[in-house]
Enzyme design. Structure first.
Site, PDB file in Angstrom:
ATOM      1  N   TRP A 148      40.060  29.691  51.478  1.00 15.48           N
ATOM      2  CA  TRP A 148      40.925  29.877  50.311  1.00 15.48           C
ATOM      3  C   TRP A 148      42.113  30.748  50.639  1.00 15.48           C
ATOM      4  O   TRP A 148      43.237  30.464  50.213  1.00 15.48           O
ATOM      5  CB  TRP A 148      40.127  30.431  49.124  1.00 15.48           C
ATOM      6  CG  TRP A 148      38.984  29.533  48.753  1.00 15.48           C
ATOM      7  CD1 TRP A 148      37.663  29.829  48.818  1.00 15.48           C
ATOM      8  CD2 TRP A 148      39.058  28.167  48.297  1.00 15.48           C
ATOM      9  NE1 TRP A 148      36.911  28.744  48.425  1.00 15.48           N
ATOM     10  CE2 TRP A 148      37.740  27.718  48.108  1.00 15.48           C
ATOM     11  CE3 TRP A 148      40.122  27.291  48.047  1.00 15.48           C
ATOM     12  CZ2 TRP A 148      37.442  26.430  47.665  1.00 15.48           C
ATOM     13  CZ3 TRP A 148      39.834  26.002  47.602  1.00 15.48           C
ATOM     14  CH2 TRP A 148      38.512  25.596  47.422  1.00 15.48           C
TER      15      TRP A 148
ATOM     16  N   ASP B  61      42.708  36.921  44.653  1.00  7.41           N
ATOM     17  CA  ASP B  61      41.961  35.751  44.201  1.00  7.41           C
ATOM     18  C   ASP B  61      40.504  36.192  44.031  1.00  7.41           C
ATOM     19  O   ASP B  61      39.805  36.424  45.000  1.00  7.41           O
ATOM     20  CB  ASP B  61      42.082  34.638  45.260  1.00  7.41           C
ATOM     21  CG  ASP B  61      41.234  33.409  44.934  1.00  7.41           C
ATOM     22  OD1 ASP B  61      40.542  33.409  43.894  1.00  7.41           O
ATOM     23  OD2 ASP B  61      41.278  32.446  45.729  1.00  7.41           O
TER      24      ASP B  61
ATOM     25  N   LYS C 163      33.566  29.398  38.497  1.00  9.14           N
ATOM     26  CA  LYS C 163      32.607  30.088  39.360  1.00  9.14           C
ATOM     27  C   LYS C 163      31.807  31.147  38.595  1.00  9.14           C
ATOM     28  O   LYS C 163      30.635  31.311  38.826  1.00  9.14           O
ATOM     29  CB  LYS C 163      33.314  30.743  40.553  1.00  9.14           C
ATOM     30  CG  LYS C 163      34.198  29.813  41.354  1.00  9.14           C
ATOM     31  CD  LYS C 163      33.465  29.079  42.447  1.00  9.14           C
ATOM     32  CE  LYS C 163      34.247  27.940  43.074  1.00  9.14           C
ATOM     33  NZ  LYS C 163      35.571  28.250  43.560  1.00  9.14           N
TER      34      LYS C 163
HETATM   35  C1  LIG Z   1      36.767  27.645  44.285  1.00  8.58           C
HETATM   36  C2  LIG Z   1      37.780  28.597  44.757  1.00  8.58           C
HETATM   37  C3  LIG Z   1      39.157  28.311  44.725  1.00  8.58           C
HETATM   38  C4  LIG Z   1      39.694  26.981  44.266  1.00  8.58           C
HETATM   39  O1  LIG Z   1      39.640  26.888  42.917  1.00  8.58           O
HETATM   40  P1  LIG Z   1      40.204  25.604  42.122  1.00  8.58           P
HETATM   41  O2  LIG Z   1      40.070  26.048  40.711  1.00  8.58           O
HETATM   42  O3  LIG Z   1      39.337  24.451  42.498  1.00  8.58           O
HETATM   43  O4  LIG Z   1      41.611  25.397  42.529  1.00  8.58           O
HETATM   44  C5  LIG Z   1      40.028  29.276  45.156  1.00  8.58           C
HETATM   45  N1  LIG Z   1      39.595  30.469  45.588  1.00  8.58           N
HETATM   46  C6  LIG Z   1      38.285  30.789  45.649  1.00  8.58           C
HETATM   47  C7  LIG Z   1      37.873  32.130  46.151  1.00  8.58           C
HETATM   48  C8  LIG Z   1      37.335  29.860  45.237  1.00  8.58           C
HETATM   49  O5  LIG Z   1      36.036  30.173  45.296  1.00  8.58           O
END
Ligand SMILES: *Cc1c(COP(=O)(O)O)cnc(C)c1O
Length: 355
Positions: free
Chosen positions: A100, A168, A192
């Site tokens: 990511w 993030d 998540k």
């Molecule tokens: C799942 C995830 C993403 C991607 O998320 P989307 O909503 O599918 O774009 C980005 N960063 C992390 C840390 C993730 O676990």
């Protein structure tokens, strides 16, 4: 029968939330209407959005500190570019701790210079680099707090001086206490640890905006969404509603502090077993292990089918590792009961007995 769901995302949410959310599809607040068929400008929905935003700032202890909570679309992946679009004038600093982070870096490069301050790519991202410097002339510093795929987690964040810290937190937001006021932007795909797929939470310290010279298209401009209270265009109403229910559930459970305790207990259960059981080995460096996603492997592949049969018989779902790591990954987000981890640990013990 309800399964023990270790899925990495979309993932388990509280059962009570599933019930309330499905009821709202049939009849929202006894209005005789579904939440899916009312205007997002209606009083009932506007109060859902207000409450969701309030709960976010309340749970993160950011009320009255100059922050706004937005529920946007396009996933965390759109935030990879939106953060750079809004903040990157000359140079940005990025910590590369996995898939990511790498994707965020790729997008940022479209907008300016990117300095990768450190990377753990050399070891297939099984650890978190430490002792790196954040350059004083960077427009911001970006990191990924929890590496969902590799099962590593930042336990400390660098001091960045006056440079905005952008993070993030898709896979560990609301899982443990942090001083969230250290961050300029926190973003997280809902699916998540907060709600269903379809919305992305962005928490922004307003004062960090307005420093780039480029023109920003309305939908990509955080200011647009702040000015319109996250209602510039039709928001993903169901995802926002369900996220609001999960946030309310979390608050009723005692907030982040209470859930952190439970998350640490769950993580200790699985990691103790990974370390104790001679058939398994952990993937991530011990000091960097994630309390959300535990990655592990069988030392000997010959037990694979026996293990997977036992997993299936125990009604366990979603423990296959990501293809870039292989092996197994137990994702233990806020809503996963401790009993589910106990069931998985018992399966690992059973494998040892049968092997
Ligand atoms: C799942 C995830 C993403 C991607 O998320 P989307 O909503 O599918 O774009 C980005 N960063 C992390 C840390 C993730 O676990």
């Amino acid at each position: 029968m309800k399964k023990h769901n270790f899925s990495a995302g979309p993932c388990i949410l509280p059962q009570s939330v599933f019930k309330q959310a499905s009821q709202a599809i049939l009849d929202f607040n006894n209005s005789g209407l579904s939440i899916l068929e009312i205007s997002h400008r209606s009083k009932d929905f506007v109060s859902v959005m207000d409450e969701a935003q309030k709960l976010v700032l309340d749970l993160l202890n950011l009320e009255g500190k100059g922050y706004k909570a937005l529920f946007l679309q396009g996933g965390a992946s759109t935030q990879f570019l939106m953060t750079a679009y809004n903040l990157l004038e000359n140079k940005a600093a990025y910590l590369n701790t996995g898939t990511w982070s790498s994707k965020a870096i790729k997008e940022a490069k479209l907008f300016g210079d990117v300095e990768e301050v450190a990377s753990s790519k050399d070891e297939n991202f099984n650890y978190i680099p430490k002792n790196f410097n954040v350059p004083a002339d960077a427009d911001y510093f970006h990191c990924t707090s929890n590496n969902t795929i590799f099962g590593t987690q930042l336990k400390e964040f660098p001091t960045t001086g006056g440079i905005p810290l952008v993070c993030d937190m898709s896979s560990d937001i609301f899982s443990k206490k942090l001083d969230f006021s250290k961050f300029g932007i926190i973003y997280a795909g809902a699916q998540k640890n907060m709600g269903p797929a379809g919305t992305t939470l962005v928490v922004i310290k307003e004062e960090i905006l307005g420093k780039v010279s480029r023109q920003i298209p309305s939908m990509m401009d955080y200011k647009t969404h702040i000015d319109k209270e996250s209602m510039f265009n039709t928001p993903p109403v169901f995802a926002v509603y369900t996220s609001m229910l999960t946030l309310k559930w979390l608050k009723e459970k005692g907030g982040i502090e209470a859930i952190q305790k439970l998350n640490e207990e769950k993580a200790a259960l699985i990691y103790n077993e990974i370390d104790r059981n001679p058939l398994f080995e952990g993937f991530a460096a011990v000091e960097d292990r994630s309390i959300m996603n535990a990655t592990f492997n069988l030392k000997d592949e010959k037990y694979k089918s026996l293990f997977e049969d036992l997993v299936k018989a125990a009604h366990i779902n979603g423990i296959n590792g990501h293809r870039s790591v292989g092996g197994y990954r137990a994702s233990m987000y806020n809503a996963l009961p401790k009993e589910s981890v106990e069931v998985l640990v018992n399966v690992m013990k059973e494998l040892e007995t049968q092997a």
